[in-house]
Design a protein around this motif. Structure first.
Motif: not given
Length: 452
Positions: A382-389
């Protein structure tokens, strides 16, 4: 016919041997670890080992080896990288967003797999015969781990054998300004920070309830209900970021959030200031600490100063410092299991957690089993919008865990026994006995400290 079959088998064996034999002479593609320049010989030796024997299944910058072009081999490699990345990404570890030493969690994970002899895994070693970790490799990596801990992470003033461990005793005090702390204490308990004068910081972080409200989800202004379990405020100053998703970098930034959140305090600092200005005595005391008066920066600075003093030393700290009698036999057995099962790889440091974002559902699909996935479950994503997260949440502290029920970010585990069961199923991937569960719970109860 038999001769043809023998020939086919021989050719298959030769073909199968070709890959690992070729790998003895063809190096794997270099990662960014190879670009790190250092004057520290111990770090240089550790990086050399990690680059040659570890990083290729733990990297967000995937470069397939020469044999990755073959369909079956390529799929196997992609699977190994997918599994490896769930546990660790060495590129993220050595090239973090905020410059600094390698994290305590990365060190503990590396130490654990070395001591367990579980890395590199057998399927990888079948293809890379020269990538076994030698005794010298293990000793070098462990010396580097210990050195990093003592230099960057250990609680000062303890013997070297204590300082080199992943889990550290709490410091006995902090160096906060007493005047700021006293003012922050008042603000922390002041309902005027909320729109309708009903909610204070202490409403959701009650110091008599382990620094939480002991509810699944907290209740804000007008009965509004949140969607994630309130973490404890105790020892929060030792966590590397704040909130389950890490959207606040520190306690100051965190203190600004609830006041402005429409389902928490539903106010803002201008409204708060108007109310407090009507209180002459409070305003006078505030100006003694902050002569420039009411500002958002001063409000959050005072609250954070107070929160940093909320440390809770426990019998476990005495045990860590060498007093074996501080824990009973069952608690000591629980601590041994805690380490043997790998719990201490993520629940490490002075607060046994709060140092990384970890995938919820490492060994099994937690959210698939629970169902009803909501945005809060996405965690760091929700903060990074990086799928890894996606589904990575900050590992909670285990300090005072016996008081901070219900458990997990979604508050679905009502008891410690249930929380242990969930963790063993979805994070560790083991089914344990009742006796082992009781020992683990007994250990966790030893983390209840002296509450301020």
């Amino acid at each position: 016919m038999r001769n043809r079959l023998v020939i086919v088998i021989i050719l298959a064996c030769i073909a199968g041997m070709a890959f690992p034999v070729a790998n003895l002479f063809i190096p794997l593609p270099a990662s960014r670890l190879a670009s790190i320049k250092t004057d520290n010989p111990l770090l240089a030796d550790a990086l050399d080992i990690l680059e040659k024997k570890c990083v290729h299944c733990h990297t967000s910058e995937v470069q397939l080896p020469w044999y990755g072009k073959f369909p079956i081999a390529g799929r196997l490699i992609e699977h190994d990288i997918l599994v490896g990345m769930k546990h660790a990404d060495y590129i993220r570890d050595f090239f973090p967003e905020a410059p600094g030493p390698i994290s305590e969690v990365a060190l503990s994970k590396l130490e654990y797999v070395i001591e367990q002899g579980s890395m590199p895994p057998p399927p990888y070693l079948l293809m890379h015969w020269n990538h076994f970790l030698t005794t010298s490799d293990r000793d070098t990596l462990l010396r580097w781990v210990y050195s990093e801990r003592i230099t960057h992470h250990a609680t000062p003033g303890n013997p070297p054998e204590v300082m080199r461990r992943g889990i550290q005793p709490l410091p006995e005090s902090t160096n906060e300004d007493p005047a700021k702390v006293a003012l922050g204490d008042k603000l922390f308990h002041d309902v005027r920070l909320s729109k309708d004068n009903t909610i204070s910081c202490a409403s959701c972080h009650d110091l008599a309830k382990g620094g939480t409200d002991q509810l699944q989800f907290s209740v804000g202004v007008g009965g509004a209900v949140g969607d994630i379990n309130a973490p404890t405020v105790f020892n929060s100053g030792f966590q590397f970021m704040q909130f389950w998703d890490g959207r606040a970098a520190d306690l100051e930034e965190q203190a600004d959030g609830p006041v402005n959140n429409p389902i928490e305090m539903a106010s803002n600092w201008d409204e708060v200031t108007e109310k407090l200005r009507e209180d002459e005595a409070f305003t006078e005391s505030f100006l003694e600490v902050y002569p420039d008066g009411y500002t958002m920066e001063n409000f959050v600075d005072a609250i954070a100063a107070f929160e940093r003093t909320l440390i809770t030393p426990s019998p476990f700290d005495d045990f860590l410092k060498g007093d074996v009698s501080a824990l009973d036999t069952q608690q000591q057995e629980g601590y041994r299991l805690f380490n043997d099962f790998g719990c201490a790889t993520c629940h490490t440091g002075v607060v046994l957690g709060g140092k990384s974002f970890e995938l919820m559902g490492l060994r099994a699909d937690y959210f698939g089993a629970r169902g009803n996935i909501i945005e809060a479950d996405y965690g760091r994503f929700n903060v990074t919008e990086n799928e890894y997260d996606r589904y990575r949440l900050k590992t909670p502290t285990l300090r005072n865990i016996a008081l901070t029920f219900p458990y997990l970010h979604d508050g679905t585990a009502e008891t410690l026994d249930k929380a242990v069961e969930v963790m063993m199923t979805y994070q560790v991937g083991k089914k344990i006995t009742l006796e082992q569960t009781e020992a683990l719970v007994a250990f966790l109860e030893s983390l209840t400290g002296d509450l301020p």
